[in-house]
Design a protein around this motif. Structure first.
Motif, PDB file in Angstrom:
ATOM      1  N   GLN A   1       1.200   2.515   3.683  1.00  0.00           N
ATOM      2  CA  GLN A   1       1.993   3.311   4.622  1.00  0.00           C
ATOM      3  C   GLN A   1       1.316   4.634   4.984  1.00  0.00           C
ATOM      4  O   GLN A   1       1.403   5.083   6.119  1.00  0.00           O
ATOM      5  N   THR A   2       0.638   5.247   4.023  1.00  0.00           N
ATOM      6  CA  THR A   2       0.004   6.546   4.274  1.00  0.00           C
ATOM      7  C   THR A   2      -1.459   6.422   4.687  1.00  0.00           C
ATOM      8  O   THR A   2      -2.085   7.430   5.035  1.00  0.00           O
ATOM      9  N   CYS A   3      -1.985   5.199   4.638  1.00  0.00           N
ATOM     10  CA  CYS A   3      -3.404   4.956   4.950  1.00  0.00           C
ATOM     11  C   CYS A   3      -4.322   5.793   4.066  1.00  0.00           C
ATOM     12  O   CYS A   3      -5.327   6.348   4.517  1.00  0.00           O
ATOM     13  N   THR A   4      -3.952   5.874   2.782  1.00  0.00           N
ATOM     14  CA  THR A   4      -4.743   6.625   1.810  1.00  0.00           C
ATOM     15  C   THR A   4      -5.161   5.689   0.687  1.00  0.00           C
ATOM     16  O   THR A   4      -4.352   5.349  -0.175  1.00  0.00           O
ATOM     17  N   PRO A   5      -6.427   5.251   0.685  1.00  0.00           N
ATOM     18  CA  PRO A   5      -6.858   4.350  -0.397  1.00  0.00           C
ATOM     19  C   PRO A   5      -6.780   5.036  -1.753  1.00  0.00           C
ATOM     20  O   PRO A   5      -7.056   6.229  -1.861  1.00  0.00           O
ATOM     21  N   SER A   6      -6.414   4.285  -2.754  1.00  0.00           N
ATOM     22  CA  SER A   6      -6.345   4.812  -4.111  1.00  0.00           C
ATOM     23  C   SER A   6      -7.758   5.083  -4.624  1.00  0.00           C
ATOM     24  O   SER A   6      -8.681   4.296  -4.384  1.00  0.00           O
ATOM     25  N   SER A   7      -7.911   6.178  -5.337  1.00  0.00           N
ATOM     26  CA  SER A   7      -9.237   6.540  -5.856  1.00  0.00           C
ATOM     27  C   SER A   7      -9.706   5.602  -6.967  1.00  0.00           C
ATOM     28  O   SER A   7     -10.894   5.556  -7.268  1.00  0.00           O
ATOM     29  N   ASP A   8      -8.788   4.831  -7.553  1.00  0.00           N
ATOM     30  CA  ASP A   8      -9.184   3.923  -8.627  1.00  0.00           C
ATOM     31  C   ASP A   8      -9.443   2.490  -8.139  1.00  0.00           C
ATOM     32  O   ASP A   8      -9.647   1.589  -8.937  1.00  0.00           O
TER      33      ASP A   8
ATOM     34  N   TRP B   1      -1.108  -5.813   0.374  1.00  0.00           N
ATOM     35  CA  TRP B   1      -1.499  -4.885   1.419  1.00  0.00           C
ATOM     36  C   TRP B   1      -2.998  -4.633   1.367  1.00  0.00           C
ATOM     37  O   TRP B   1      -3.579  -4.531   0.287  1.00  0.00           O
ATOM     38  N   TYR B   2      -3.604  -4.508   2.558  1.00  0.00           N
ATOM     39  CA  TYR B   2      -5.043  -4.254   2.672  1.00  0.00           C
ATOM     40  C   TYR B   2      -5.265  -3.255   3.800  1.00  0.00           C
ATOM     41  O   TYR B   2      -4.591  -3.314   4.837  1.00  0.00           O
ATOM     42  N   ILE B   3      -6.212  -2.346   3.593  1.00  0.00           N
ATOM     43  CA  ILE B   3      -6.507  -1.342   4.614  1.00  0.00           C
ATOM     44  C   ILE B   3      -8.012  -1.126   4.735  1.00  0.00           C
ATOM     45  O   ILE B   3      -8.759  -1.416   3.803  1.00  0.00           O
ATOM     46  N   CYS B   4      -8.423  -0.613   5.885  1.00  0.00           N
ATOM     47  CA  CYS B   4      -9.802  -0.159   6.056  1.00  0.00           C
ATOM     48  C   CYS B   4      -9.809   1.326   5.722  1.00  0.00           C
ATOM     49  O   CYS B   4      -8.980   2.092   6.229  1.00  0.00           O
ATOM     50  N   GLY B   5     -10.747   1.740   4.867  1.00  0.00           N
ATOM     51  CA  GLY B   5     -10.817   3.130   4.434  1.00  0.00           C
ATOM     52  C   GLY B   5     -11.844   3.962   5.185  1.00  0.00           C
ATOM     53  O   GLY B   5     -12.111   5.102   4.809  1.00  0.00           O
ATOM     54  N   ILE B   6     -12.421   3.439   6.247  1.00  0.00           N
ATOM     55  CA  ILE B   6     -13.412   4.172   7.029  1.00  0.00           C
ATOM     56  C   ILE B   6     -12.695   5.043   8.059  1.00  0.00           C
ATOM     57  O   ILE B   6     -11.864   4.552   8.828  1.00  0.00           O
ATOM     58  N   GLY B   7     -13.031   6.331   8.072  1.00  0.00           N
ATOM     59  CA  GLY B   7     -12.468   7.250   9.066  1.00  0.00           C
ATOM     60  C   GLY B   7     -10.967   7.107   9.218  1.00  0.00           C
ATOM     61  O   GLY B   7     -10.229   7.073   8.237  1.00  0.00           O
ATOM     62  N   LYS B   8     -10.511   7.015  10.451  1.00  0.00           N
ATOM     63  CA  LYS B   8      -9.083   6.857  10.758  1.00  0.00           C
ATOM     64  C   LYS B   8      -8.760   5.419  11.168  1.00  0.00           C
ATOM     65  O   LYS B   8      -7.795   5.163  11.876  1.00  0.00           O
TER      66      LYS B   8
ATOM     67  N   CYS C   1      -7.542   2.875   9.533  1.00  0.00           N
ATOM     68  CA  CYS C   1      -6.218   2.416   9.094  1.00  0.00           C
ATOM     69  C   CYS C   1      -5.129   2.986  10.007  1.00  0.00           C
ATOM     70  O   CYS C   1      -4.249   2.252  10.455  1.00  0.00           O
ATOM     71  N   GLU C   2      -5.217   4.268  10.288  1.00  0.00           N
ATOM     72  CA  GLU C   2      -4.223   4.895  11.161  1.00  0.00           C
ATOM     73  C   GLU C   2      -4.220   4.268  12.552  1.00  0.00           C
ATOM     74  O   GLU C   2      -3.210   4.263  13.247  1.00  0.00           O
ATOM     75  N   LYS C   3      -5.355   3.718  12.952  1.00  0.00           N
ATOM     76  CA  LYS C   3      -5.475   3.070  14.262  1.00  0.00           C
ATOM     77  C   LYS C   3      -5.074   1.593  14.204  1.00  0.00           C
ATOM     78  O   LYS C   3      -5.285   0.858  15.164  1.00  0.00           O
ATOM     79  N   GLY C   4      -4.508   1.167  13.068  1.00  0.00           N
ATOM     80  CA  GLY C   4      -3.967  -0.186  12.963  1.00  0.00           C
ATOM     81  C   GLY C   4      -4.787  -1.174  12.173  1.00  0.00           C
ATOM     82  O   GLY C   4      -4.432  -2.348  12.086  1.00  0.00           O
ATOM     83  N   MET C   5      -5.870  -0.729  11.575  1.00  0.00           N
ATOM     84  CA  MET C   5      -6.715  -1.651  10.817  1.00  0.00           C
ATOM     85  C   MET C   5      -6.176  -1.771   9.393  1.00  0.00           C
ATOM     86  O   MET C   5      -6.739  -1.239   8.431  1.00  0.00           O
ATOM     87  N   LYS C   6      -5.049  -2.462   9.313  1.00  0.00           N
ATOM     88  CA  LYS C   6      -4.387  -2.689   8.030  1.00  0.00           C
ATOM     89  C   LYS C   6      -3.601  -3.979   8.119  1.00  0.00           C
ATOM     90  O   LYS C   6      -3.176  -4.397   9.196  1.00  0.00           O
ATOM     91  N   LEU C   7      -3.438  -4.617   6.970  1.00  0.00           N
ATOM     92  CA  LEU C   7      -2.820  -5.936   6.912  1.00  0.00           C
ATOM     93  C   LEU C   7      -1.815  -5.981   5.776  1.00  0.00           C
ATOM     94  O   LEU C   7      -2.134  -5.614   4.649  1.00  0.00           O
ATOM     95  N   ALA C   8      -0.603  -6.419   6.091  1.00  0.00           N
ATOM     96  CA  ALA C   8       0.433  -6.656   5.080  1.00  0.00           C
ATOM     97  C   ALA C   8       0.838  -8.119   5.175  1.00  0.00           C
ATOM     98  O   ALA C   8       1.087  -8.633   6.268  1.00  0.00           O
ATOM     99  N   ILE C   9       0.877  -8.789   4.027  1.00  0.00           N
ATOM    100  CA  ILE C   9       1.264 -10.201   4.006  1.00  0.00           C
ATOM    101  C   ILE C   9       2.259 -10.442   2.885  1.00  0.00           C
ATOM    102  O   ILE C   9       2.352  -9.664   1.934  1.00  0.00           O
ATOM    103  N   ASN C  10       2.977 -11.539   2.990  1.00  0.00           N
ATOM    104  CA  ASN C  10       3.854 -11.990   1.918  1.00  0.00           C
ATOM    105  C   ASN C  10       3.316 -13.328   1.431  1.00  0.00           C
ATOM    106  O   ASN C  10       3.220 -14.287   2.208  1.00  0.00           O
ATOM    107  N   VAL C  11       2.949 -13.387   0.162  1.00  0.00           N
ATOM    108  CA  VAL C  11       2.362 -14.593  -0.422  1.00  0.00           C
ATOM    109  C   VAL C  11       3.465 -15.400  -1.095  1.00  0.00           C
ATOM    110  O   VAL C  11       4.200 -14.879  -1.938  1.00  0.00           O
ATOM    111  N   LEU C  12       3.558 -16.666  -0.708  1.00  0.00           N
ATOM    112  CA  LEU C  12       4.535 -17.582  -1.285  1.00  0.00           C
ATOM    113  C   LEU C  12       3.917 -18.325  -2.466  1.00  0.00           C
ATOM    114  O   LEU C  12       2.695 -18.384  -2.595  1.00  0.00           O
TER     115      LEU C  12
END
Length: 165
Positions: free
Chosen positions: A74-81, A101-108, A110-121
């Motif tokens: 949600q915040t587009c902030t990758p965890s440092s760990d 959840w998956y995000i791109c951590g390059i520049g902005k 993620c904020e520009k929509g380069m993020k993916l949320a899925i529900n795994v069955l």
């Protein structure tokens, strides 16, 4: 008679095995992991199960992939760990049900929509075996054999032989 019985058994096995196969999901299909793509709509059209794989294809050094939790997503902030995936051909096997959840951590990105949320069955019954659902592209790096198609052809051939004998 034994030959016909064998072919009937082959058809039954193929019909049972095909639905139980896991799927390789090429994130973004033929567009890959990039800016200016709606991953929410892409994911909404897919069904993800335990045993499936996500394959992130992108130009190395232009993007990366971070596994994220809901807050990082949600915040587009990758965890440092968390170490980002950076190969340009990253594969993630889905090992447990639930939200991922998956995000791109390059520049902005993620904020520009380069993020993916899925529900795994949960996995379907049977042992998963990868079956690509990748893009139909002229680039050889995107082409992978489709095991479901091969199993269908084998089953159809076996049925043909049974009918003809």
């Amino acid at each position: 008679m034994a030959y016909t019985t064998f072919l009937i058994a082959l058809v039954v096995v193929a019909m049972v095995a095909v639905p139980a196969m896991a799927t390789d999901h090429w994130v973004g299909d033929d567009q890959g992991w990039k800016l200016d793509f709606n991953y929410t709509n892409w994911a909404a059209a897919k069904e993800f199960r335990v045993g499936d794989k996500l394959i992130f294809k992108y130009k190395k050094d232009a993007h990366n992939v971070y596994k994220a939790d809901k807050e990082a997503f949600q915040t587009c902030t990758p965890s440092s760990d968390v170490t980002p995936l950076t190969s340009g051909n990253d594969e993630i096997t889905l090992t447990s049900p639930g939200k991922k959840w998956y995000i791109c951590g390059i520049g902005k990105h993620c904020e520009k929509g380069m993020k993916l949320a899925i529900n795994v069955l949960a996995a379907e019954s049977g042992s998963p075996a990868p079956s690509p659902s990748g893009p139909a592209s002229s680039s050889a790096s995107w082409i992978s054999p489709n095991e479901k198609f091969v199993a269908s052809i084998v089953a159809a051939f076996a049925m043909f032989v049974v009918i003809m004998t």
